[in-house]
Design a protein around this motif. Structure first.
Motif, short mmCIF file in Angstrom:
data_model
loop_
_atom_site.label_atom_id
_atom_site.label_comp_id
_atom_site.label_asym_id
_atom_site.label_seq_id
_atom_site.Cartn_x
_atom_site.Cartn_y
_atom_site.Cartn_z
N CYS A 51 0.86 -2.77 -15.14
CA CYS A 51 1.77 -3.56 -14.30
C CYS A 51 1.24 -3.61 -12.87
N THR A 52 0.96 -4.82 -12.39
CA THR A 52 0.44 -5.03 -11.04
C THR A 52 0.96 -6.36 -10.50
N ASN A 53 0.70 -6.62 -9.21
CA ASN A 53 0.84 -8.00 -8.76
C ASN A 53 -0.51 -8.68 -8.94
N ILE A 105 3.83 2.94 -18.90
CA ILE A 105 3.35 1.82 -18.10
C ILE A 105 2.50 2.40 -16.97
N PHE A 106 1.31 1.86 -16.79
CA PHE A 106 0.46 2.30 -15.68
C PHE A 106 0.57 1.28 -14.56
N ASP A 107 0.95 1.77 -13.37
CA ASP A 107 1.28 0.91 -12.22
C ASP A 107 0.56 1.49 -11.00
N PRO A 108 -0.74 1.20 -10.83
CA PRO A 108 -1.52 1.87 -9.78
C PRO A 108 -1.22 1.43 -8.36
N GLY A 109 -0.80 0.17 -8.17
CA GLY A 109 -0.35 -0.32 -6.88
C GLY A 109 -1.19 0.09 -5.68
N GLN A 110 -0.50 0.68 -4.69
CA GLN A 110 -1.15 1.01 -3.41
C GLN A 110 -2.23 2.07 -3.54
N GLN A 111 -2.30 2.75 -4.67
CA GLN A 111 -3.29 3.81 -4.84
C GLN A 111 -4.54 3.34 -5.58
N ILE A 112 -4.67 2.06 -5.79
CA ILE A 112 -5.86 1.54 -6.49
C ILE A 112 -7.14 1.99 -5.80
N THR A 113 -7.16 1.91 -4.48
CA THR A 113 -8.38 2.27 -3.75
C THR A 113 -8.63 3.78 -3.72
N ALA A 114 -7.63 4.57 -4.06
CA ALA A 114 -7.79 6.02 -4.07
C ALA A 114 -8.32 6.54 -5.41
N PHE A 143 15.81 5.82 2.47
CA PHE A 143 15.21 6.50 1.33
C PHE A 143 14.27 5.53 0.63
N GLY A 144 13.11 6.03 0.19
CA GLY A 144 12.14 5.14 -0.45
C GLY A 144 11.17 5.90 -1.33
N GLY A 145 9.96 5.34 -1.43
CA GLY A 145 8.95 5.87 -2.35
C GLY A 145 9.03 5.14 -3.67
N THR A 146 7.90 4.98 -4.33
CA THR A 146 7.88 4.19 -5.57
C THR A 146 8.77 4.80 -6.65
N ALA A 147 8.64 6.11 -6.88
CA ALA A 147 9.46 6.75 -7.92
C ALA A 147 10.93 6.74 -7.53
#
Length: 311
Positions: free
Chosen positions: A190-192, A164-173, A46-50
């Protein structure tokens, strides 16, 4: 505190290839690539960010509401979430699609080939928020459906809900303008460190300019911990080291859950980040994003050992 956790709900299907990809790919024939890798079986997690953030929050005694979409194969995941005492009201069922899924094949040199099917994540969650909220409320907008990542920050701002805004893997989208609008008025971005550079490039805003638009920059730095920037003040929060790090996947989501837990307790951001470090350590010590477990006694023992306090 009522917590809204927006993002992806996904199934991670992990396969191991007992060899090296490089032994089966001919560089001079890359233009007509046609390969098949016989794997050692398949494990489903099981996964996914949320889903990952909510899982860790459940271990920390919180009952967040997940905002996302799931497909016709969601039943086992739904049963898992119910077992954790988490409500499913915010997860929209899209029966025409499968739940978002990552298909990851890893070879013996730790190289990976991943295919991702967004499936039900193509659809916005469409959640109808209550007309009024009783008590404290907070949200996090993590990588998921792009429409949700644009519309939820706008709703939270209108409703006066910190997020909190955490765009992560969807930044390019996301377009630079969409990101800038989502960051504007947020409680924190919040990012790396790599993602922060992508945000700066996409929005055209410097780090100093971003700090004028959001309450804080929370930047994770891998083994170097995290950096909390608020105005002119910066606080470095150390990582919690483990005897053996088995899998860094999901550590960022676990960190965010610990951060949110600290905020639920009324802690300042830099102190809340200490809980993020502890939570992330439990995650990296296990393979899979939701395979670790800990009790509050375990959590407090680690928090006390590394930061001299408990919650």
């Amino acid at each position: 505190m009522q917590l809204y956790v927006s993002g992806s709900v996904a199934l991670d299907r992990i396969m191991n290839f007992p060899g090296k990809f490089s032994d089966h790919i001919l560089p001079d024939k890359i233009h007509i690539l046609n390969v098949c890798f016989l794997v050692d079986g398949l494990c489903e997690f099981f996964g996914g960010t949320a889903g990952n953030i909510a899982y860790n929050l459940a271990l920390l005694g919180e009952k967040p509401l997940i905002l996302g979409c799931a497909g016709r194969d969601f039943a086992p995941y739904a049963e898992r979430l119910r077992g954790l005492g988490l409500p499913l009201d915010g997860i929209r069922s899209v029966e025409s699609q499968f739940t978002a899924g990552a298909y990851i094949t890893t070879d013996q040199a730790d190289n990976q080939i991943t295919g991702f099917n967004p499936g039900a994540m193509r659809e916005p969650c469409g959640y109808r928020f209550p007309d009024r909220h009783d008590g404290s409320v907070m949200g996090i907008v993590s990588p998921g459906n792009v429409q949700d990542m644009v519309e939820l920050p706008a709703y939270f701002k209108k409703a006066g809900i910190p997020y909190i805004f955490d765009p992560g893997q969807q930044i390019t989208a996301l377009t630079g303008e969409q990101m800038a609008q989502a960051i504007e008025g947020s409680f924190a971005l919040c990012t790396n460190d790599y993602e922060l550079e992508l945000v700066i490039k996409a929005t055209g805003l410097s780090r100093a300019e971003l700090l004028k638009r959001t309450g804080a920059l929370v930047t994770t730095l891998g083994e170097e911990g995290s950096l909390i920037a608020q105005g002119a003040q910066e606080t470095r929060v150390p990582v919690v080291k483990v005897d053996k790090a088995l899998d860094p996947t999901g550590a960022g989501d676990a960190y965010r859950a610990g951060l949110l837990k600290g905020l639920c307790l009324g802690e300042p951001l830099a102190k809340a980040a200490e809980l993020g470090s502890v939570c992330a350590a439990f995650c990296v010590a296990s393979k899979g994003t939701q395979e670790h477990r800990f009790s509050m006694e375990d959590f407090n023992a680690s928090l006390s050992a590394h930061f001299g306090r408990s919650i």
